[in-house]
Design an enzyme around this catalytic site. Structure first.
Site, PDB file in Angstrom:
ATOM      1  N   SER A   1      20.098 -22.403  55.007  1.00 36.76           N
ATOM      2  CA  SER A   1      19.264 -21.556  55.879  1.00 36.76           C
ATOM      3  C   SER A   1      17.949 -22.244  56.187  1.00 36.76           C
ATOM      4  CB  SER A   1      18.969 -20.224  55.192  1.00 36.76           C
ATOM      5  OG  SER A   1      20.159 -19.632  54.802  1.00 36.76           O
TER       6      SER A   1
ATOM      7  N   ASP B   1      27.304 -27.884  58.627  1.00 39.55           N
ATOM      8  CA  ASP B   1      26.455 -27.058  59.493  1.00 39.55           C
ATOM      9  C   ASP B   1      25.175 -27.769  59.914  1.00 39.55           C
ATOM     10  OD1 ASP B   1      28.425 -25.264  59.111  1.00 39.55           O
ATOM     11  OD2 ASP B   1      27.139 -23.601  58.514  1.00 39.55           O
TER      12      ASP B   1
ATOM     13  N   ASN C   1      31.396 -23.913  63.093  1.00 45.96           N
ATOM     14  CA  ASN C   1      31.394 -22.517  62.650  1.00 45.96           C
ATOM     15  C   ASN C   1      30.028 -22.210  62.028  1.00 45.96           C
ATOM     16  OD1 ASN C   1      32.285 -19.966  62.127  1.00 45.96           O
ATOM     17  ND2 ASN C   1      33.618 -20.513  60.406  1.00 45.96           N
TER      18      ASN C   1
ATOM     19  N   ASP D   1      25.282 -13.251  50.792  1.00 45.99           N
ATOM     20  CA  ASP D   1      26.111 -14.429  50.526  1.00 45.99           C
ATOM     21  C   ASP D   1      26.368 -14.603  49.034  1.00 45.99           C
ATOM     22  OD1 ASP D   1      26.316 -14.949  53.159  1.00 45.99           O
ATOM     23  OD2 ASP D   1      24.778 -16.503  53.226  1.00 45.99           O
TER      24      ASP D   1
ATOM     25  N   GLU E   1      32.227 -16.181  57.901  1.00 46.91           N
ATOM     26  CA  GLU E   1      33.186 -17.256  58.155  1.00 46.91           C
ATOM     27  C   GLU E   1      34.613 -16.719  58.225  1.00 46.91           C
ATOM     28  OE1 GLU E   1      30.451 -17.533  56.618  1.00 46.91           O
ATOM     29  OE2 GLU E   1      29.658 -19.580  56.641  1.00 46.91           O
TER      30      GLU E   1
ATOM     31  N   HIS F   1      33.667 -21.792  52.662  1.00 45.10           N
ATOM     32  CA  HIS F   1      33.124 -22.504  51.500  1.00 45.10           C
ATOM     33  C   HIS F   1      32.876 -21.600  50.303  1.00 45.10           C
ATOM     34  CE1 HIS F   1      28.811 -21.545  53.059  1.00 45.10           C
ATOM     35  NE2 HIS F   1      29.682 -20.820  53.716  1.00 45.10           N
ATOM     36  N   ARG F   2      32.382 -20.395  50.589  1.00 45.84           N
ATOM     37  CA  ARG F   2      32.003 -19.531  49.458  1.00 45.84           C
ATOM     38  C   ARG F   2      33.232 -18.990  48.721  1.00 45.84           C
ATOM     39  NH1 ARG F   2      27.009 -20.019  49.499  1.00 45.84           N
ATOM     40  NH2 ARG F   2      25.826 -20.049  51.437  1.00 45.84           N
TER      41      ARG F   2
ATOM     42  N   LYS G   1      30.684 -27.211  54.131  1.00 41.96           N
ATOM     43  CA  LYS G   1      29.763 -26.431  54.976  1.00 41.96           C
ATOM     44  C   LYS G   1      28.365 -26.361  54.360  1.00 41.96           C
ATOM     45  CE  LYS G   1      29.821 -21.961  57.376  1.00 41.96           C
ATOM     46  NZ  LYS G   1      29.420 -22.423  58.681  1.00 41.96           N
TER      47      LYS G   1
END
Ligand code: ATP
Ligand SMILES: Nc1ccn([C@H]2C[C@H](O)[C@@H](COP(=O)(O)O)O2)c(=O)n1
Length: 669
Positions: free
Chosen positions: A26, A52, A95, A329, A357, A403-404, A431
C-alpha cells in the site's frame, strides 16, 4: 520464489528466528504515484519489489517518468512541471487494485487519451463508484467492457470543482484514496471538498494516504470521516528521500506463526519466538492492528522501533468474535489461526473480502473445509470451527491467484496430525511477498525425517544429474549432486599435492571434512574459485571414483551430504544415496541405461561443450569407472532393496521426469 505448479509443505513442528519483511504494498504504490506526480526527484528506499509495484512502475515509465531501479531503492523524477503526455497510451494494470484505482483518478483529472486494462479478475473488480465520482467532477471516462468495471478509457476532462465531490466509501476505501491523490493536481487555485457517502470502510488505509500526502506537501483537512478538504494552493513537493515501512499485512503471517508454532528446544533461548524486522507497533499501516487480534487469540507480542517479537502464549489459541473492518487483509490470517483455537472464531464486517483478488470469504471457507474444518459463511462474515488433532485431512489448497490465500494456508502445515499441505500455484505470492516461502522455511523447523528425500542412484552418465535436477525444479526441492563432492575432494587433494591412493586417505578425509565448497547454479566453487570445468572433465570423474573408494573419505562427506536435507525437500543423486546416505528416503530410483547409450550421450554432451571425444574410449572409461564404483568395499554402487528401477535407454528426458514425478505422486497420496 517458487515458480512450481505446486509446493508441498512437509509437516512443520516449530519456528523460531528473525525475518525481515518486504516493503508495504500500500505504501509502495502510493509513494510511487506521488513521486511521479510531484516536481523534483525522490529517492524511495525499501520499496516492495512485487507484481503490483512492477505494474505501477511500468505505467509511470509509459507516462514518461524517469525511473531508476537499484535493488529496493528507486529514484523517480516526477512529472510535475513537465509536459503531460498527449499521445494515446494503453496501460496494463494486472490485478493491482492499488495501481488501477489511483492511476485512473490521476489520469482522469489530468486528461489525455488513456486505456486501462488488467487481467480477467481485474475486469470483475468494481470501479463504478470511483468513475461516478470522477464524472461528477467533470472527468470523461468510458467503460470498454461491462458497466462499472474495467477496462476503461479516459479522455480530456472539463473540471467542475466548485461543489463537493461525493464518493462512496462503503465498498472500497481505495476510491477515496484515489481521489485524495488525484485532486491536489487540480487544487492550485481553489479548495476542493470530497464528501464520503455511506460508512467509510478500511479507515486505516485512508490514514496511510493522508500521512503520505502530508509527506508530499499536501495537508488535507479531515472533518470526521465524512469530509476531506484539499486546501487551495496545494502543490505536490518531493520529500527528497522516503523510506517504505515493511508490510504490516505480510507481518500477520509471522505474527500468527509466533503464536502457533512451538520454539526449537535444541536452540535454547535462541530457539524461542519469531522476531520481525521492518515494522513495529507504531506503524502507520492499519493492518498492524492485527497484532491486537492475534494477542486476543493468545499471542505474546512485544515491540520496539521497527520490530516485533512474538511468542506462543495461550495454547490452544482462543476463539474470538471480531469486527475486522479495520484490518480487512490481515484478518484472513485469523481464519487459519482459528483452526488452532479452543472454540469457534467469527470474523465480521468483511464484505470487502468478496470483491478482492478473489471472493475471499468463499476461498477461505472452501479451503478450510478441505482440511477438515467446519465453516459457516454469510455475505459479510465467516465462522471457523477449530480442527482438533486426529481430524486434519490431507489437502491440496487452491489459491485462486490470491497471494493471501497461499500465505494463510501455509500455516496449516503446523497441524498437530503432522500432515503435509500442498499449496497450488505458490508463485501467486509474488503480488506482495515473492520470497514468502523462503522466509517461512528460514524460520520453520521440523524433524529431518519429515523432510522428503528422493534418491536417484545409478552408473556413470545414466542421466542421474539431469533427471534429479529437473525433478527438483518441478517440485521446488533442493538438489544434491553428491558426485560433485567427490570430484571436488579429488581436485582439492591433487591441489594439496596428495596422491589419490590409500596412503593419503587420512589427509584427503581431513580435506573432505572441511571442504569449502559452494554451489551457485551450475557453478561449483572451491574456496571461492570456480572449479566447474576442472572437475567436470572425464579425468575429474575418474579421480573422483578413485577417492570415493577410500572409506575415511566417504565417512568425512556424510555430514555435508546430510546438510542438504532442508525444507521443503531434496533430490539427491549419486551412487549410495538410497543405500547409505538417505536410507529412509521416501522414493529411491535406480537409473540405468545401456553402456552404448551412455557413451553416446556423454559423447554428445562433450562435443556440444566444444571438447573433442572418442566414443569408444569414452565407453571403455565409463565401464572402468562403473566396475570400480560397483566393486569397492565401502558403499558400492548397487540398487537399494526398495529402489524402483528405471532403464531410460529408450526414454526421453521428459519421459523419465514424468515417470519419477508419477511415482512421487503415488507415494505422497
Ligand atoms: N533420458 C535421456 N535421454 C537422452 N539423453 C539423456 C537422458 N538423460 C540424460 N541424458 C543426457 O545424457 C548426458 C549425461 O547425463 P547426466 O550428466 O545427467 O548423467 P549423470 O548420470 O549425472 O552423469 P555422471 O555420473 O557423470 O554425473 C547429458 O548430456 C544428458 O542431457
Ligand atoms: N554418491 C556418490 C557419488 C559419486 N561417487 C563417486 C563415484 C563416481 O564415479 C564419482 C563421480 O561421480 P559423478 O559426478 O560422475 O556422479 O564419484 C560415489 O562414490 N558416491
Amino acid at each position: 520464489m517458487f515458480s512450481t505448479a505446486f509446493l508441498d509443505l512437509p509437516a512443520l513442528q516449530g519456528a523460531s528466528g528473525t525475518v525481515t519483511l518486504p516493503g508495504s504494498k500500500s505504501i509502495s504504490n502510493r509513494v510511487l504515484l506521488l513521486s511521479a506526480l510531484c516536481q523534483g526527484t525522490t529517492v524511495v528506499h525499501d520499496l516492495l519489489d512485487s507484481d503490483d509495484t512492477r505494474v505501477m512502475l511500468a505505467a509511470l515509465r509509459q507516462l514518461g517518468c524517469d525511473v531508476l531501479v537499484d535493488g529496493t531503492t528507486v529514484t523517480i523524477t516526477g512529472l510535475g512541471g513537465c509536459a503531460w503526455p498527449r499521445e494515446a497510451i494503453e496501460f496494463f494494470m494486472g490485478n493491482a487494485g492499488t495501481a488501477m484505482r489511483p492511476l485512473t483518478a490521476a489520469l482522469a483529472v489530468q486528461g489525455g487519451d488513456f486505456t486501462l486494462k488488467g487481467v480477467p479478475r481485474m475486469h470483475e473488480r468494481p470501479i463504478g463508484d470511483l468513475v461516478d465520482a470522477l464524472r461528477e467532477l467533470g472527468c470523461t471516462i468510458d467503460y470498454l467492457g461491462n458497466e462499472g468495471y474495467p477496462p476503461l478509457r479516459v479522455r480530456q476532462p472539463t473540471l467542475q470543482l466548485d461543489k463537493p465531490i461525493p464518493v462512496r466509501g462503503d465498498v472500497s476505501s481505495q476510491f477515496l484514496t484515489a481521489l485524495l491523490m488525484a485532486l491536489p493536481l487540480a487544487a492550485q487555485d481553489r479548495a476542493i471538498t470530497i464528501e464520503v457517502v455511506g460508512e467509510l470502510i478500511s479507515k486505516p488505509y485512508i490514514e496511510i494516504t493522508l500521512n503520505l500526502l502530508a509527506r508530499y506537501g499536501i495537508a488535507v483537512e479531515r472533518q470526521g470521516w465524512e469530509r476531506f478538504v484539499i486546501p487551495a494552493g496545494s502543490r505536490y513537493q518531493s520529500p527528497g528521500t522516503i523510506h517504505v515501512e515493511a508490510d504490516a499485512s505480510s507481518a500477520s503471517y509471522f505474527i500468527a506463526l509466533g503464536a502457533i508454532a512451538a520454539g526449537d528446544p535444541s536452540k535454547g533461548s535462541q530457539g524461542k519466538g519469531i522476531r520481525i524486522q521492518g515494522v513495529g507497533a507504531d506503524s502507520i499501516q492499519g493492518d498492524i492492528r492485527f497484532m491486537d487480534a492475534a494477542a486476543q487469540m493468545g499471542a505474546q507480542i512485544t515491540s520496539g522501533p521497527n520490530w516485533l517479537e512474538i511468542n506462543r502464549g495461550a495454547w490452544p489459541l482462543k476463539g474470538i468474535t471480531l469486527d475486522c473492518n479495520h484490518i480487512p487483509d490481515a484478518a484472513m490470517t485469523l481464519a487459519v489461526m482459528a483452526l488452532y483455537a479452543d472454540g469457534p472464531t467469527t470474523l465480521r464486517n468483511i464484505a470487502s473480502w468478496r470483491v478482492k483478488e478473489t471472493d475471499r470469504i468463499a476461498a477461505m471457507a472452501n479451503e478450510s473445509r478441505k482440511l477438515g474444518a467446519i465453516v459457516e459463511e454469510g455475505p459479510d462474515w465467516i465462522t471457523i470451527h477449530p480442527l482438533p488433532a486426529g481430524q486434519w485431512q490431507r489437502a491440496s489448497i487452491h489459491t485462486y491467484d490470491d497471494h493471501r490465500v497461499a500465505m494463510c494456508f501455509s500455516l496449516a502445515a503446523f497441524n498437530p496430525d503432522q500432515i503435509p499441505v500442498r499449496i497450488e500455484d505458490p508463485k501467486c505470492v509474488a503480488k506482495t511477498f515473492p520470497d514468502y516461502f523462503e522466509a517461512l522455511f528460514s524460520v520453520a523447523h521440523t524433524a529431518a525425517a519429515n523432510i522428503p528425500v528422493i534418491c536417484i542412484d545409478g552408473p556413470t552418465a545414466s542421466g542421474k544429474g539431469t533427471l534429479a535436477s529437473r525433478v527438483a525444479a518441478q517440485l521446488g526441492y533442493h538438489y544434491l549432486d553428491s558426485g560433485a563432492l567427490y570430484r571436488v575432494t579429488a581436485h582439492a587433494a591433487l591441489q594439496a599435492g596428495l596422491t589419490l591412493e590409500a596412503a593419503d586417505e587420512a589427509k584427503i578425509a581431513d580435506l573432505a571434512r572441511q571442504l569449502p565448497v559452494r554451489f551457485e547454479g551450475e557453478q561449483v566453487l572451491l574456496n571461492n574459485v570456480d572449479v566447474t570445468d576442472a572437475i567436470r572433465s572425464e579425468q575429474g570423474g575418474m579421480n573422483a571414483s578413485k577417492v570415493s573408494v577410500l572409506p575415511a573419505v566417504r565417512e568425512a562427506l556424510v555430514a555435508l551430504q546430510h546438510s542438504f536435507r532442508r525444507l521443503p525437500g531434496l533430490l539427491a543423486d549419486g551412487r549410495d544415496m538410497g543405500t547409505v546416505i538417505f536410507p529412509n528416503a521416501a522414493l529411491k530410483v535406480f537409473l540405468t541405461a545401456s553402456a552404448a547409450k551412455r557413451a553416446e550421450r556423454r559423447h554428445k554432451q562433450l562435443i556440444s561443450k566444444g571438447f573433442s571425444a572418442n566414443i569408444e574410449s569414452l565407453r571403455a572409461d565409463l565401464e572402468a569407472r562403473d566396475a570400480r564404483d560397483m566393486s569397492r568395499s565401502a558403499s558400492p554402487l548397487q540398487p537399494a532393496q526398495d529402489a524402483l528401477q528405471l532403464d531410460n535407454s529408450s526414454l526421453s528426458i521428459e519421459d523419465s521426469v514424468a515417470q519419477v514425478l508419477d511415482w512421487w505422486q503415488g507415494k505422497s497420496r
